[in-house]
Design a protein around this motif. Structure first.
Motif, short mmCIF file in Angstrom:
data_model
loop_
_atom_site.label_atom_id
_atom_site.label_comp_id
_atom_site.label_asym_id
_atom_site.label_seq_id
_atom_site.Cartn_x
_atom_site.Cartn_y
_atom_site.Cartn_z
N GLN A 112 35.36 -7.28 34.89
CA GLN A 112 34.65 -6.42 33.95
C GLN A 112 35.63 -6.08 32.83
O GLN A 112 36.71 -5.54 33.09
N PHE A 113 35.28 -6.42 31.59
CA PHE A 113 36.24 -6.23 30.51
C PHE A 113 35.54 -5.87 29.20
O PHE A 113 34.35 -6.10 29.03
N ASP A 165 28.79 -1.35 27.08
CA ASP A 165 28.91 -0.79 28.42
C ASP A 165 29.77 -1.72 29.28
O ASP A 165 29.34 -2.81 29.63
N ILE A 166 30.96 -1.29 29.60
CA ILE A 166 31.86 -2.12 30.38
C ILE A 166 31.36 -2.33 31.81
O ILE A 166 31.75 -3.27 32.50
N HIS A 167 30.47 -1.44 32.28
CA HIS A 167 29.96 -1.54 33.64
C HIS A 167 28.82 -2.56 33.76
O HIS A 167 28.44 -2.93 34.87
N ALA A 168 28.25 -2.98 32.64
CA ALA A 168 27.10 -3.89 32.67
C ALA A 168 27.46 -5.20 33.36
O ALA A 168 28.58 -5.71 33.24
N ALA A 184 40.10 3.69 26.67
CA ALA A 184 40.68 3.52 28.00
C ALA A 184 40.90 4.87 28.68
O ALA A 184 40.67 5.02 29.89
N LYS A 185 41.31 5.87 27.90
CA LYS A 185 41.51 7.21 28.45
C LYS A 185 40.18 7.80 28.93
O LYS A 185 40.09 8.38 30.01
N LYS A 186 39.14 7.60 28.13
CA LYS A 186 37.81 8.09 28.50
C LYS A 186 37.30 7.38 29.75
O LYS A 186 36.72 8.01 30.65
N LEU A 187 37.51 6.07 29.84
CA LEU A 187 37.08 5.30 31.01
C LEU A 187 37.82 5.78 32.25
O LEU A 187 37.24 5.86 33.34
N SER A 188 39.10 6.09 32.10
CA SER A 188 39.88 6.60 33.22
C SER A 188 39.32 7.92 33.72
O SER A 188 39.19 8.15 34.93
#
Length: 256
Positions: free
Chosen positions: A175-176, A209-212, A112-116
């Motif tokens: 997206q999750f 990939d959460i963006h997929a 989550a930190k990396k995604l942020s």
């Protein structure tokens, strides 16, 4: 094991005892519970469970058919849940990543930190009980069920190891990514498999990939299929013959 949950009590108005979407969190209980569980489950007139993997174990001790059904949160559509949600003030006017924690998971908090950092979005954390990430996220300590729905509804991304956060991410079509709970992981795995969303499961050091993109039309079709089957189980075992009533319940215009 709590006997009342198995209908093991006297009540002159009790006619049938039916379990719906009971969950043991995995494929089976520890062997030391087998004798007590077998005695208690024998008191039920019909048994259904949430996890497909638990069916063989429960059938062995129950001695009769056990049905796998869908969690009841899927009985209502997004529009019905929006009527009970509450949008917290900090979620109304900005984009964010939601982290919902049911068990401390370092891999999840690091992700989550990396995604942020990647998206430039802040992380709002909601906790089940006192457990948290201690990752320095913005924590809402006061959120209840209605606020959690609001947070999921408005989030850009949802990262969680909670069954219900995953379920409502599907209902709200977010997206999750789902991380696996160390003891209750079967719940999340099961709902992921039912909806064909295995690429949303973070397992064995695999980070999808959460963006997929997600084919939400197919997800909705799978939900409807399992809702129909689960509704038939209830109609049959509660001796409710009129299927029009089930349709009304699904549409949010009536109650069983």
């Amino acid at each position: 094991l709590r006997k009342a949950y198995f209908g093991a009590f006297e009540n002159k108005r009790k006619k049938r005892v039916v379990s719906y979407a009971a969950s043991i969190g995995g494929a089976e209980l520890a062997r030391r519970y087998d004798k007590e569980f077998a005695e208690l489950v024998s008191r039920l007139d019909a048994v259904s469970v949430r996890e497909e993997t638990a069916v063989p174990y429960v059938e062995r001790l129950y001695g009769k058919e056990v049905t796998a059904v869908l969690d009841p949160v899927f009985f209502l559509k997004k529009e019905s849940w929006q009527k009970v949600e509450r949008i917290p003030a900090r979620a109304k006017y900005r984009k964010y990543i939601l982290v919902y924690v049911t068990e401390t998971n370092r891999e999840m908090s690091d992700y989550a930190k990396k995604l942020s950092q990647e998206t430039g979005l802040p992380v709002i954390e909601v906790r089940a009980g006192h457990l948290g990430t201690d990752a320095g996220f913005e924590v809402d300590y006061t959120a209840g069920p209605a606020e959690l729905l609001g947070y999921i509804h408005k989030a850009e991304y949802v990262v969680s190891n909670s069954f219900h956060a995953v379920a409502f991410s599907m209902i709200y079509e977010k997206q999750f990514l789902a991380f696996v709970h160390s003891r209750l992981g079967a719940r999340v795995r099961n709902i992921i498999d039912i909806h064909g969303l295995q690429d949303r499961l973070c397992d064995e050091n695999q980070l999808p990939d959460i963006h997929a993109g997600i084919d939400w039309e197919t997800v909705r079709e799978r939900t409807e299929e399992h809702v129909r089957a689960s509704g038939e189980y209830l109609l049959k075992n509660l001796e409710i013959g009129d299927k029009r009533r089930w349709t009304a319940v699904r549409d949010g215009s009536s109650n069983l």
